[in-house]
Design an enzyme around this catalytic site. Structure first.
Site, PDB file in Angstrom:
ATOM      1  N   GLY A 125       0.775  -1.234   0.000  1.00 41.27           N
ATOM      2  CA  GLY A 125       0.000   0.000   0.000  1.00 41.27           C
ATOM      3  C   GLY A 125       0.810   1.290   0.000  1.00 41.27           C
ATOM      4  O   GLY A 125       1.720   1.492  -0.814  1.00 41.27           O
TER       5      GLY A 125
ATOM      6  N   ASP B 255       8.204  -6.289  13.738  1.00 35.99           N
ATOM      7  CA  ASP B 255       6.863  -5.884  14.155  1.00 35.99           C
ATOM      8  C   ASP B 255       7.019  -4.573  14.934  1.00 35.99           C
ATOM      9  O   ASP B 255       7.838  -4.508  15.857  1.00 35.99           O
ATOM     10  CB  ASP B 255       6.276  -6.998  15.043  1.00 35.99           C
ATOM     11  N   VAL B 256       6.256  -3.557  14.576  1.00 32.81           N
ATOM     12  CA  VAL B 256       6.421  -2.253  15.253  1.00 32.81           C
ATOM     13  C   VAL B 256       6.000  -2.297  16.726  1.00 32.81           C
ATOM     14  O   VAL B 256       6.267  -1.357  17.474  1.00 32.81           O
ATOM     15  CB  VAL B 256       5.688  -1.093  14.527  1.00 32.81           C
TER      16      VAL B 256
ATOM     17  N   GLY C  78       0.239   0.484   9.930  1.00 34.41           N
ATOM     18  CA  GLY C  78      -1.032   0.665  10.612  1.00 34.41           C
ATOM     19  C   GLY C  78      -2.011  -0.410  10.186  1.00 34.41           C
ATOM     20  O   GLY C  78      -1.867  -1.024   9.126  1.00 34.41           O
TER      21      GLY C  78
ATOM     22  N   TYR D 145      -9.184   3.434  16.235  1.00 37.84           N
ATOM     23  CA  TYR D 145      -8.417   3.963  15.099  1.00 37.84           C
ATOM     24  C   TYR D 145      -8.437   5.488  15.128  1.00 37.84           C
ATOM     25  O   TYR D 145      -7.403   6.148  14.945  1.00 37.84           O
ATOM     26  CB  TYR D 145      -9.017   3.432  13.799  1.00 37.84           C
TER      27      TYR D 145
ATOM     28  N   LYS E  50      -5.094   7.741  15.620  1.00 36.69           N
ATOM     29  CA  LYS E  50      -4.659   8.683  14.578  1.00 36.69           C
ATOM     30  C   LYS E  50      -4.626  10.121  15.106  1.00 36.69           C
ATOM     31  O   LYS E  50      -3.723  10.890  14.773  1.00 36.69           O
ATOM     32  CB  LYS E  50      -5.558   8.575  13.348  1.00 36.69           C
TER      33      LYS E  50
HETATM   34  N1  LIG Z   1      -5.734   2.955   2.759  1.00 36.85           N
HETATM   35  C1  LIG Z   1      -6.357   4.012   3.238  1.00 36.85           C
HETATM   36  O1  LIG Z   1      -7.409   4.415   2.758  1.00 36.85           O
HETATM   37  C2  LIG Z   1      -5.781   4.759   4.416  1.00 36.85           C
HETATM   38  C3  LIG Z   1      -6.418   5.937   4.815  1.00 36.85           C
HETATM   39  C4  LIG Z   1      -5.903   6.654   5.883  1.00 36.85           C
HETATM   40  C5  LIG Z   1      -4.774   6.207   6.529  1.00 36.85           C
HETATM   41  N2  LIG Z   1      -4.169   5.053   6.128  1.00 36.85           N
HETATM   42  C6  LIG Z   1      -2.990   4.630   6.860  1.00 36.85           C
HETATM   43  O2  LIG Z   1      -1.953   4.327   5.956  1.00 36.85           O
HETATM   44  C7  LIG Z   1      -1.031   3.447   6.588  1.00 36.85           C
HETATM   45  C8  LIG Z   1      -0.674   2.341   5.616  1.00 36.85           C
HETATM   46  O3  LIG Z   1      -1.826   1.557   5.392  1.00 36.85           O
HETATM   47  P1  LIG Z   1      -2.215   0.952   3.974  1.00 36.85           P
HETATM   48  O4  LIG Z   1      -3.546   1.467   3.644  1.00 36.85           O
HETATM   49  O5  LIG Z   1      -1.080   1.125   3.035  1.00 36.85           O
HETATM   50  O6  LIG Z   1      -2.425  -0.584   4.374  1.00 36.85           O
HETATM   51  P2  LIG Z   1      -1.733  -1.942   3.880  1.00 36.85           P
HETATM   52  O7  LIG Z   1      -2.399  -3.005   4.705  1.00 36.85           O
HETATM   53  O8  LIG Z   1      -1.799  -2.059   2.413  1.00 36.85           O
HETATM   54  O9  LIG Z   1      -0.227  -1.786   4.344  1.00 36.85           O
HETATM   55  C9  LIG Z   1       0.121  -1.765   5.706  1.00 36.85           C
HETATM   56  C10 LIG Z   1       1.407  -2.561   5.914  1.00 36.85           C
HETATM   57  O10 LIG Z   1       1.744  -2.474   7.312  1.00 36.85           O
HETATM   58  C11 LIG Z   1       2.181  -3.745   7.726  1.00 36.85           C
HETATM   59  N3  LIG Z   1       1.964  -3.912   9.156  1.00 36.85           N
HETATM   60  C12 LIG Z   1       0.797  -4.106   9.813  1.00 36.85           C
HETATM   61  N4  LIG Z   1       1.023  -4.276  11.120  1.00 36.85           N
HETATM   62  C13 LIG Z   1       2.356  -4.189  11.295  1.00 36.85           C
HETATM   63  C14 LIG Z   1       3.192  -4.285  12.425  1.00 36.85           C
HETATM   64  N5  LIG Z   1       2.684  -4.543  13.646  1.00 36.85           N
HETATM   65  N6  LIG Z   1       4.534  -4.127  12.263  1.00 36.85           N
HETATM   66  C15 LIG Z   1       5.051  -3.899  11.022  1.00 36.85           C
HETATM   67  N7  LIG Z   1       4.312  -3.811   9.919  1.00 36.85           N
HETATM   68  C16 LIG Z   1       2.968  -3.950  10.055  1.00 36.85           C
HETATM   69  C17 LIG Z   1       1.338  -4.726   6.924  1.00 36.85           C
HETATM   70  O11 LIG Z   1       1.942  -6.022   6.882  1.00 36.85           O
HETATM   71  C18 LIG Z   1       1.283  -4.032   5.571  1.00 36.85           C
HETATM   72  O12 LIG Z   1       2.353  -4.450   4.746  1.00 36.85           O
HETATM   73  C19 LIG Z   1      -1.694   2.991   7.879  1.00 36.85           C
HETATM   74  O13 LIG Z   1      -1.177   3.710   8.975  1.00 36.85           O
HETATM   75  C20 LIG Z   1      -3.149   3.352   7.666  1.00 36.85           C
HETATM   76  O14 LIG Z   1      -3.837   3.571   8.880  1.00 36.85           O
HETATM   77  C21 LIG Z   1      -4.657   4.317   5.093  1.00 36.85           C
END
Ligand SMILES: NC(=O)c1ccc[n+]([C@@H]2O[C@H](COP(=O)([O-])OP(=O)(O)OC[C@H]3O[C@@H](n4cnc5c(N)ncnc54)[C@H](O)[C@@H]3O)[C@@H](O)[C@H]2O)c1
Length: 276
Positions: A22, A68-69, A97, A178, A182
């Protein structure tokens, strides 16, 4: 003044948590494509291996680190090793996240938004609350702390935290842990920005609206969900990881030198309200 030079990140050492998918993957890709040394940190070893191999095959300088964070010593090690491998750490994306599961509304958009009993506050378990806070807030804190240890002595750094439109806008379809995480990450960003400004380090946040990624099991890939949300977004389309790359490069580069403590919303106007 040649402004294009201000976007140069060639040779920068970069870490990205949640870098195997992502938005984190998009951050890593754009920085590496512009000549940075990038370490993608993620808990998903399989996706990490797949994407680091793919990017290395394109000639990009990308390495992976499984951590893992929520495991702060392991996260410290991954960030220390990245800084050691490059001899510098210039940029840290605190991004990993997770989705919090069901909110008190059962649908993201549309005319009928029935309440979901399972998402009611009375049924919110400690485990569910703590798990989200542990990753989406405590993980951000630990990532930024580890990065600043390397940046402060060098008196340079770019910290970019992924928050969310949900840091400032209440959305009932999202579990409240969440929103709290945030909002906490957003204000933590302000506190860090104030503390480290005198050391040449900026700390800003990117607040995405709705982006098609794998979060929450990949529900954002559902075309019906996308169409329903796009109706409410003033630009009438959902976001894709490529949409975030230019902003990530800007905030990571010298071009954003005089900007700190800011959250930049990238949402196609979704937070403004409904236009048509
Ligand atoms: N996609 C959206 O619409 C959106 C909107 C607002 C905010 N966000 C934020 O963007 C960020 C990225 O999310 P995304 O949408 O790309 O999701 P995603 O699931 O595609 O990618 C998130 C990545 O984080 C990794 N991850 C999860 N838990 C983890 C941990 N404990 N330690 C290490 N890695 C971990 C996952 O394995 C994954 O590869 C997040 O903080 C999310 O809250 C996303």
């Amino acid at each position: 003044m040649n402004v294009s030079n201000r976007f140069d990140v060639n040779g920068f050492g970069v870490v990205v948590t949640g870098g195997a998918s992502g938005l984190g993957l998009a951050y890593g890709e754009v920085l590496a494509a512009h000549g940075a040394h990038v370490t993608l940190i993620d808990v998903d070893a399989v996706a990490l291996d797949q994407h680091t191999t793919r990017l290395q095959d394109q000639g990009l300088d990308v390495r992976g680190a499984v951590a893992d964070v929520t495991d702060h010593p392991a996260l410290d090690r991954a960030i220390d090793e990245a800084a050691e491998a490059y001899g510098r750490l210039d940029v840290a994306f605190a991004n990993a996240g997770i989705d919090p599961g069901v909110g008190f509304f059962g649908a993201w958009a549309g005319d009928t938004r029935p309440r979901v009993e399972e998402g009611a506050l009375e049924r919110y378990t400690d485990d569910r609350w703590n798990h989200v806070i542990d990753i989406n807030l405590n993980g951000i804190f630990a990532t930024v702390r580890a990065a600043v240890r390397h940046m402060r002595p060098r008196r340079f750094g770019r910290i970019i935290i992924t928050t969310s439109l949900a840091a400032t806008v209440v959305e009932g379809a999202i579990g409240s842990s969440y929103l709290a995480a945030k909002a906490g990450a957003r204000h933590f960003m302000h506190a860090v920005a104030l503390e480290v400004a005198a050391y040449g380090i900026t700390c800003n946040a990117i607040a995405p609206g709705f982006f098609v990624t794998n979060i929450g099991g990949g529900h954002a890939h559902n075309r019906e969900v996308q169409a329903a949300i796009a109706k409410d977004i003033p630009m009438h389309r959902v976001g894709h990881p490529d949409d975030i790359k230019a902003l990530a490069l800007f905030l990571a580069s010298p071009a954003s030198e005089y900007i700190t403590g800011q959250e930049i919303v990238i949402d196609g106007g979704w937070g403004l309200g409904i236009a048509d």
